[in-house]
Design a protein around this motif. Structure first.
Motif, mmCIF file in Angstrom:
data_model
loop_
_atom_site.group_PDB
_atom_site.id
_atom_site.type_symbol
_atom_site.label_atom_id
_atom_site.label_comp_id
_atom_site.label_asym_id
_atom_site.label_seq_id
_atom_site.Cartn_x
_atom_site.Cartn_y
_atom_site.Cartn_z
ATOM 1 N N ALA A 61 0.817 -1.220 0.000
ATOM 2 C CA ALA A 61 0.000 0.000 0.000
ATOM 3 C C ALA A 61 0.849 1.268 0.000
ATOM 4 O O ALA A 61 2.088 1.218 -0.071
ATOM 5 N N ASP A 62 0.181 2.421 0.109
ATOM 6 C CA ASP A 62 0.838 3.712 -0.121
ATOM 7 C C ASP A 62 0.981 4.550 1.149
ATOM 8 O O ASP A 62 1.066 5.778 1.068
ATOM 9 N N GLU A 63 1.031 3.919 2.308
ATOM 10 C CA GLU A 63 1.068 4.671 3.559
ATOM 11 C C GLU A 63 2.490 4.988 4.019
ATOM 12 O O GLU A 63 2.673 5.710 5.004
ATOM 13 N N TYR A 65 7.077 4.890 2.859
ATOM 14 C CA TYR A 65 8.125 4.734 1.850
ATOM 15 C C TYR A 65 9.364 4.224 2.562
ATOM 16 O O TYR A 65 9.404 4.114 3.794
ATOM 17 N N HIS A 83 6.934 -4.571 -1.874
ATOM 18 C CA HIS A 83 7.147 -3.125 -1.789
ATOM 19 C C HIS A 83 7.117 -2.466 -3.162
ATOM 20 O O HIS A 83 6.475 -1.430 -3.351
ATOM 21 N N ARG A 85 5.868 -3.861 -5.751
ATOM 22 C CA ARG A 85 4.656 -4.389 -6.387
ATOM 23 C C ARG A 85 4.951 -5.279 -7.585
ATOM 24 O O ARG A 85 4.244 -5.256 -8.594
ATOM 25 N N ASP A 290 4.675 8.024 4.951
ATOM 26 C CA ASP A 290 4.597 8.946 3.823
ATOM 27 C C ASP A 290 4.436 10.386 4.337
ATOM 28 O O ASP A 290 3.578 10.666 5.174
ATOM 29 N N ARG A 400 -5.949 -0.446 3.585
ATOM 30 C CA ARG A 400 -5.673 0.541 2.548
ATOM 31 C C ARG A 400 -5.603 -0.085 1.157
ATOM 32 O O ARG A 400 -6.139 0.470 0.196
ATOM 33 N N TRP A 401 -4.948 -1.238 1.021
ATOM 34 C CA TRP A 401 -4.839 -1.881 -0.293
ATOM 35 C C TRP A 401 -6.222 -2.280 -0.813
ATOM 36 O O TRP A 401 -6.538 -2.102 -1.978
ATOM 37 N N LEU A 417 -0.564 5.395 -8.083
ATOM 38 C CA LEU A 417 0.411 4.695 -7.253
ATOM 39 C C LEU A 417 1.765 4.623 -7.950
ATOM 40 O O LEU A 417 1.877 4.183 -9.087
ATOM 41 N N LYS A 418 2.769 5.062 -7.237
ATOM 42 C CA LYS A 418 4.125 4.865 -7.726
ATOM 43 C C LYS A 418 5.059 4.778 -6.530
ATOM 44 O O LYS A 418 4.792 5.327 -5.453
ATOM 45 N N ARG A 419 6.148 4.051 -6.705
ATOM 46 C CA ARG A 419 7.171 3.932 -5.682
ATOM 47 C C ARG A 419 8.422 4.664 -6.168
ATOM 48 O O ARG A 419 8.853 4.480 -7.309
#
Length: 447
Positions: A61-63, A65, A83, A85, A290, A400-401, A417-419
């Protein structure tokens, strides 16, 4: 007396060794069906089997980094691939996919309890209630496991395609040698709903321990399930059913933010307790919150100090788990119920009702007098406000996901979404199939 094959116990050994409860207390009978009410309750009370839920979706998920050094420190390729994905190879090199196997262990032991309980004749009112609790708990825990499997290993529920979208096996009998067929997404959610409807008929209003389910927990999980299906009318119905017995919110002004873990275990707000697998992820200081999420909390919002700690290197770490430790809580709470109700009302046009739910929650999260109902009613986009509060309240809860997955079906443009990992950028295409973790190869090869 029916016995179960040793191969099953060997397969589940990595999960149950060292656990308290039936399997520890009766090692010489570990391949024999439990015989009485006490054995069944001990089996269901094994929190190291039943009160665990997946963590890979939290990692995806995006919570948060991490840094390149943090990425390396995770060590496990399963965490690293989650992480960034790269799901197609997430279990590569792992002979036992614990996240998958543990959920099927929960289903298997629940099925044992349901089968054996049917052969027990209670002798008095006390045994009748005890047996009812076992039956209700087994239905609830099987539903929880199937829900978590669907959440990670199946496509998002879509009423136009779910009858034909292939999902997972969900065995309903305790026979490891009888491989159940893969069912559809529709069948999977129908099974979860049916089990929870059955569970609430048998469960008590108040459980002895927070690790045991109650009638309220069954309604709360039904609300969570319907929300995950984007069925907002039923999500509202069941969140309201769950809250009929009362809403108990934890007053954050009573918490000490100077403690390592300020939120106490099994507090008044918790309906049902569950923790995520760890794999060292949650306790790693390179799992950094984040920055945009952290900055979204108002300075008068007590969650900012209770949920997070800022390190000397300016890294922000999460420490607000309702487990009271570094273990990531994913159980059910009254706060989540209010947010399910608020989102459901907002999406159905009841903006004042949604505002009332959020206000009730935020009164317990802000400094006294720092927020008013009038302020919330003045919000121009109530749905966005509610979803923002949902993200802020349910950090690292394993939801969240699932939220991103359902948002992508409603409007893919809302999911970005991006890492960023050092100089590398990993872009995620929010197609339905991309949100699905792969079923372990070992499971496929068994069939």
């Amino acid at each position: 007396m029916k016995t179960y094959k040793k191969i099953l116990i060997i397969a589940f050994l990595p999960i149950v060794v060292g656990c308290e409860g039936f399997l520890d207390e009766k090692p010489n009978k570990s391949i024999t069906v439990p015989e009485n009410i006490e054995d069944l309750q001990a089996l269901l009370d094994n929190v190291n089997v039943f009160n665990l839920h997946p963590i890979l979706d939290i990692i995806a998920a995006d919570e948060y980094y991490t840094t390149p050094g943090g990425f390396a420190s995770y060590g496990s390729s399963m965490i690293q691939r989650s992480h960034i994905r790269e799901f197609e190879s997430v279990f590569e090199g792992f002979t036992v996919a614990t996240e998958w196997l543990n959920l099927y262990a929960q289903i298997y032991y629940s099925n044992i309890c349901l089968e054996v309980s049917g052969s027990i004749t209670p002798k008095n009112d006390h045994e009748i209630k005890a047996l009812e609790n076992i039956v209700g708990s087994a239905y609830f825990k099987r539903a929880t496991a199937v829900f978590n499997l669907l959440k990670n290993y199946a496509l998002q529920y879509d009423q136009t395609t779910s009858a034909t979208d292939l999902a997972i096996p969900f065995p309903l009998v305790p026979d490891i040698t009888n491989y159940s067929e893969f069912g559809s997404v529709e069948q999977g959610y129908a099974q979860v709903i049916q089990d929870l409807e059955s569970a609430q008929q048998f469960l008590p209003d108040q459980p002895k321990y927070k690790s045991r389910p109650s009638k309220k927990a069954a309604f709360a999980l039904l609300a969570r399930t319907y929300l995950s299906m984007n069925d907002f009318a039923k999500a509202q119905t069941y969140s309201e059913k769950a809250m009929e017995s009362g809403v108990n919110l934890l007053d954050f002004e009573t918490l000490n933010p100077n403690l390592n873990y300020p939120v106490p275990l099994a507090n008044s707000e918790v309906i049902y307790h569950s923790n995520a697998f760890q794999f060292g992820f949650g306790i790693n200081r390179e799992t950094r919150i984040d920055t945009s999420l952290y900055n979204s909390y108002d300075e008068l919002d007590l969650r900012k100090k209770v949920f997070f700690v800022r390190r000397n290197n300016d890294a922000i770490n999460f420490r607000g788990s309702f487990s009271g430790t570094f273990h990531l809580f994913g159980g059910l709470t009254d706060a989540e119920l209010l947010l399910i109700s608020a989102e459901s009302k907002a999406r159905q046009g009841n903006l004042k009702g949604a505002a009332g739910d959020v206000y009730m929650l935020l009164e317990s999260r802000y400094e006294k007098g720092a927020i008013s109902m009038d302020e919330i009613l003045e919000v121009s986009d109530m749905l966005s406000f509610v979803l923002g509060e949902r993200k802020k309240e349910l950090v690292f809860r394993g939801l969240r996901w699932s939220d991103l997955k359902r948002f992508a079906l409603l409007n893919p443009n809302d999911v970005d979404l991006k890492r960023v990992l050092g100089d590398e950028v990993f872009v995620f295409d929010p197609k339905p199939e991309n949100f699905v973790f792969p079923i372990p190869e070992e499971e496929i090869n068994l069939r």
